[in-house]
Design a protein around this motif. Structure first.
Motif, PDB file in Angstrom:
ATOM      1  N   ASN A 344       0.877  -1.328  -0.192  1.00 12.08           N
ATOM      2  CA  ASN A 344      -0.278  -0.475  -0.509  1.00 12.08           C
ATOM      3  C   ASN A 344       0.849   0.650   0.367  1.00 12.08           C
ATOM      4  N   GLU A 345       2.356   1.349  -0.123  1.00 17.63           N
ATOM      5  CA  GLU A 345       2.813   1.969   0.232  1.00 17.63           C
ATOM      6  C   GLU A 345       4.006   1.938  -0.833  1.00 17.63           C
ATOM      7  N   VAL A 346       4.544   1.372  -1.289  1.00 16.67           N
ATOM      8  CA  VAL A 346       5.028   1.446  -2.992  1.00 16.67           C
ATOM      9  C   VAL A 346       4.586   0.268  -3.715  1.00 16.67           C
ATOM     10  N   PRO A 347       5.306   0.367  -5.000  1.00 13.19           N
ATOM     11  CA  PRO A 347       4.617  -0.166  -6.332  1.00 13.19           C
ATOM     12  C   PRO A 347       5.139  -1.446  -5.628  1.00 13.19           C
ATOM     13  N   SER A 348       4.473  -2.643  -5.519  1.00  8.21           N
ATOM     14  CA  SER A 348       4.755  -4.105  -5.232  1.00  8.21           C
ATOM     15  C   SER A 348       4.359  -5.407  -5.495  1.00  8.21           C
ATOM     16  N   VAL A 349       4.985  -6.563  -5.570  1.00  8.23           N
ATOM     17  CA  VAL A 349       4.213  -8.195  -6.040  1.00  8.23           C
ATOM     18  C   VAL A 349       4.159  -8.833  -5.736  1.00  8.23           C
ATOM     19  N   PHE A 350       3.298  -9.347  -5.632  1.00 12.15           N
ATOM     20  CA  PHE A 350       2.948 -10.613  -4.239  1.00 12.15           C
ATOM     21  C   PHE A 350       3.501 -12.193  -4.544  1.00 12.15           C
ATOM     22  N   LEU A 351       4.545 -12.430  -4.836  1.00  6.70           N
ATOM     23  CA  LEU A 351       4.080 -13.914  -6.026  1.00  6.70           C
ATOM     24  C   LEU A 351       4.110 -15.410  -5.344  1.00  6.70           C
ATOM     25  N   ALA A 352       3.745 -16.652  -5.847  1.00  6.80           N
ATOM     26  CA  ALA A 352       3.769 -17.837  -4.882  1.00  6.80           C
ATOM     27  C   ALA A 352       4.776 -18.631  -5.406  1.00  6.80           C
ATOM     28  N   VAL A 353       4.442 -19.457  -4.997  1.00  8.39           N
ATOM     29  CA  VAL A 353       5.725 -20.491  -5.441  1.00  8.39           C
ATOM     30  C   VAL A 353       5.370 -21.910  -4.616  1.00  8.39           C
ATOM     31  N   ALA A 354       4.610 -22.525  -5.703  1.00  4.85           N
ATOM     32  CA  ALA A 354       4.012 -23.979  -5.655  1.00  4.85           C
ATOM     33  C   ALA A 354       5.653 -25.375  -5.191  1.00  4.85           C
ATOM     34  N   ALA A 355       5.413 -25.903  -3.659  1.00  7.24           N
ATOM     35  CA  ALA A 355       6.225 -27.045  -2.960  1.00  7.24           C
ATOM     36  C   ALA A 355       5.269 -27.428  -2.299  1.00  7.24           C
ATOM     37  N   GLY A 356       4.480 -28.789  -2.966  1.00  8.37           N
ATOM     38  CA  GLY A 356       3.833 -29.457  -2.657  1.00  8.37           C
ATOM     39  C   GLY A 356       2.680 -29.971  -3.185  1.00  8.37           C
ATOM     40  N   ASP A 357       2.583 -30.859  -4.565  1.00  2.52           N
ATOM     41  CA  ASP A 357       1.112 -31.216  -4.991  1.00  2.52           C
ATOM     42  C   ASP A 357       0.612 -32.330  -4.459  1.00  2.52           C
ATOM     43  N   PRO A 358      -0.329 -32.821  -4.415  1.00  2.54           N
ATOM     44  CA  PRO A 358      -1.231 -33.519  -4.005  1.00  2.54           C
ATOM     45  C   PRO A 358      -0.452 -34.996  -4.123  1.00  2.54           C
ATOM     46  N   GLU A 359      -0.442 -35.254  -5.715  1.00  2.00           N
ATOM     47  CA  GLU A 359      -0.610 -36.496  -6.106  1.00  2.00           C
ATOM     48  C   GLU A 359       0.692 -36.702  -6.056  1.00  2.00           C
ATOM     49  N   HIS A 360       1.616 -36.399  -4.830  1.00  2.00           N
ATOM     50  CA  HIS A 360       2.905 -36.634  -4.401  1.00  2.00           C
ATOM     51  C   HIS A 360       2.566 -36.457  -3.107  1.00  2.00           C
ATOM     52  N   GLY A 361       1.269 -37.202  -2.711  1.00  2.00           N
ATOM     53  CA  GLY A 361       1.230 -37.197  -1.241  1.00  2.00           C
ATOM     54  C   GLY A 361       1.200 -35.474   0.115  1.00  2.00           C
ATOM     55  N   TYR A 362       1.165 -34.705  -0.976  1.00  2.00           N
ATOM     56  CA  TYR A 362       1.488 -33.278  -0.362  1.00  2.00           C
ATOM     57  C   TYR A 362      -0.435 -32.434  -0.706  1.00  2.00           C
ATOM     58  N   CYS A 363      -0.531 -33.221   0.474  1.00  2.00           N
ATOM     59  CA  CYS A 363      -2.509 -33.319   0.575  1.00  2.00           C
ATOM     60  C   CYS A 363      -2.759 -32.346   1.393  1.00  2.00           C
ATOM     61  N   TYR A 364      -2.042 -31.375   2.149  1.00  2.00           N
ATOM     62  CA  TYR A 364      -2.565 -31.163   3.416  1.00  2.00           C
ATOM     63  C   TYR A 364      -1.929 -29.369   3.382  1.00  2.00           C
ATOM     64  N   PRO A 365      -3.113 -28.711   3.783  1.00  2.00           N
ATOM     65  CA  PRO A 365      -2.741 -27.367   2.613  1.00  2.00           C
ATOM     66  C   PRO A 365      -1.882 -26.390   4.339  1.00  2.00           C
ATOM     67  N   GLN A 366      -1.746 -24.941   3.791  1.00  2.43           N
ATOM     68  CA  GLN A 366      -0.893 -24.660   4.821  1.00  2.43           C
ATOM     69  C   GLN A 366      -1.472 -24.617   6.539  1.00  2.43           C
ATOM     70  N   HIS A 367      -0.944 -24.357   7.113  1.00  2.00           N
ATOM     71  CA  HIS A 367      -1.804 -24.489   8.607  1.00  2.00           C
ATOM     72  C   HIS A 367      -2.333 -25.615   9.105  1.00  2.00           C
ATOM     73  N   HIS A 368      -2.372 -26.135   7.966  1.00  2.00           N
ATOM     74  CA  HIS A 368      -2.590 -27.697   9.265  1.00  2.00           C
ATOM     75  C   HIS A 368      -1.510 -28.536   9.640  1.00  2.00           C
ATOM     76  N   PRO A 369      -2.016 -29.645  10.849  1.00  2.00           N
ATOM     77  CA  PRO A 369      -0.982 -29.852  11.600  1.00  2.00           C
ATOM     78  C   PRO A 369       0.049 -30.680  10.551  1.00  2.00           C
ATOM     79  N   MET A 370      -0.629 -31.857   9.522  1.00  2.00           N
ATOM     80  CA  MET A 370       0.066 -32.565   8.420  1.00  2.00           C
ATOM     81  C   MET A 370       0.486 -31.875   7.536  1.00  2.00           C
ATOM     82  N   ALA A 371       0.578 -30.584   7.409  1.00  2.00           N
ATOM     83  CA  ALA A 371       0.967 -29.395   5.900  1.00  2.00           C
ATOM     84  C   ALA A 371       3.165 -29.730   5.913  1.00  2.00           C
ATOM     85  N   ARG A 372       3.041 -29.958   4.923  1.00  2.00           N
ATOM     86  CA  ARG A 372       4.469 -30.420   4.077  1.00  2.00           C
ATOM     87  C   ARG A 372       4.879 -29.853   3.310  1.00  2.00           C
ATOM     88  N   PHE A 373       6.041 -29.432   3.069  1.00  2.00           N
ATOM     89  CA  PHE A 373       6.332 -28.334   2.425  1.00  2.00           C
ATOM     90  C   PHE A 373       7.891 -28.888   1.589  1.00  2.00           C
TER      91      PHE A 373
END
Ligand SMILES: [Zn+2]
Ligand SMILES: [Zn+2]
Length: 397
Positions: A344-373
């Motif tokens: 809100n103060e300076v021109p900015s961009v916010f990116l995401a990086v994919a760090a686990g897909d359900p197909e390879h066992g990364y089934c739990y989302p952020q904030h879940h006790p089982m989440a892995r990255f």
């Protein structure tokens, strides 16, 4: 020069730092071990880090006199007990369930890459390590303490890892130029009635009755007052009052959160909530008011910077990049992100990086006790930080 290849070359160091942060998570504004570790690593690389507040850390690399580009990582964890099956489990009952351990390690990785190229930097890069993203306090604290000045910051970028995304690990996601993260506000409503014997409600004023009416009435904001094309989430997460069956309590409380996609809507909704709460309470002879807790504005992208960042990243050989603009997607979320205080103060961009897909066992989302990255995502984030900062400076002398 390929900063992605260079990031792969220091992957072991990034992974080791990340595991250290993951084993030793800390909460909120007070991250004594984390901040000290970050400072120690920065000093080893030749930086002179500065402390901002109790646990914010800032360092700069490059040369003065030109523009300044800020890259930011958040460092705080969550009060969640880890259940994930990893060999670097948390040791203290809290958990890096949002992946901020990855962010901190990645920004240290970027610090290493940028230091190696310091002579080529055509301006200054400011590294911002902040506490208390989860409580929406850290970026605000550091902005208020002047992190965007001395030297003045001209543009900024943040990155968040996301797990349980059906996408190849390490993909750098441009979330769509029009995408947003919601503004958030936390609130508590306190209702004061008049306690009495449960057999004689006429002798008191029942705050639980008032609380029930307020709960229902607040939902009408979304249903009957907001433009149907606008967005509001109004969630009441707790309601408390009373201690037994045959006594009407004196007081009751409820608390929750609102999420909005426009800063104007945010202001309107807050004002209407205050009016509804106090007038409903008055209608039933009670008193009630809203107390506003932590919050933050809408996070949006600067359109010009977004285009630049896309051009820089897609040119990096080997780095997987996906722009949601190209596939008709939009990564907007009613989730919130306190990097919005910077954006809100300076021109900015916010990116995401994919760090686990359900197909390879990364089934739990952020904030879940089982989440892995997945650690393979780490060099992608470190490279993206360094590449964007370096190239933006070379094009904005
Ligand atoms: Zn989070
Ligand atoms: Zn987070």
């Amino acid at each position: 020069m390929n900063l992605y290849q260079e990031a792969l070359g220091i992957k072991d160091e990034i992974v080791e730092n990340r595991k250290h942060f993951h084993r030793n998570p800390e909460l909120g504004l007070s991250l004594p071990q984390t901040a000290a570790y970050v400072e120690e690593k920065l000093r080893e690389m030749g930086y002179e880090p500065q402390r901002v507040g109790e646990s914010g850390v800032v360092a700069t690399v490059g040369k003065a006199g030109g523009k300044c580009f800020l890259i930011r990582a958040d460092m705080d964890a969550l009060p969640v007990e880890e259940k994930a099956d990893v060999d670097f489990k948390s040791t203290n009952g809290c958990m890096h369930a949002c992946g901020h351990d990855c962010h901190t390690a990645n920004l240290l990785g970027a610090a290493r890459l940028l230091k190696a190229h310091e002579n080529e930097l055509e301006g200054m890069v400011k590294l911002m390590f902040q506490p208390a993203e989860e409580t929406m306090e850290g970026a605000k604290m550091m902005v208020e303490a002047g992190v965007l000045e001395n030297p003045h910051v001209d543009a900024a970028m943040g990155i968040h890892v996301f797990t349980s995304l059906p996408m190849p690990i390490g993909t750098v996601l441009m979330p769509g130029s029009k995408s947003k993260f919601a503004a958030v506000d936390w609130f508590t409503i306190r209702i004061t009635g008049k306690g009495c014997h449960g057999a004689q409600p006429n002798n008191g004023v029942d705050p639980l009755n008032v609380m029930s009416h307020i709960h229902i009435a607040l939902q009408a904001l979304n249903a009957r007052e907001l433009d149907p094309t606008d967005n509001l989430v109004l969630t009441i997460g707790q309601m408390h009052g009373g201690s037994t069956s045959n006594v009407l309590p004196q007081e009751a409380m409820m608390s929750g959160t609102i999420r909005t996609m426009k800063n104007e809507t945010r202001a309107t909704v807050k004002a209407r909530m205050e009016a509804i709460v106090s007038t409903i309470a008055a209608a039933f002879r009670a008193e009630a008011h809203v107390e506003w807790g932590a919050g933050g504005p809408v996070l949006f992208h600067d359109k010009e910077l977004y285009k630049d960042v896309k051009r820089y990243l897609t040119a990096v050989e080997g780095l997987p990049v996906l722009d949601f603009d190209d596939v008709g997607g939009d990564f907007s979320s009613m989730g919130s992100e306190d990097f919005a205080y910077v954006a809100n103060e300076v021109p900015s961009v916010f990116l995401a990086v994919a760090a686990g897909d359900p197909e390879h066992g990364y089934c739990y989302p952020q904030h879940h006790p089982m989440a892995r990255f997945h650690e393979d995502a780490l060099p992608c984030g470190a490279a993206a930080y360094a590449q964007v900062a370096m190239q933006w400076l070379s094009e904005h002398k």
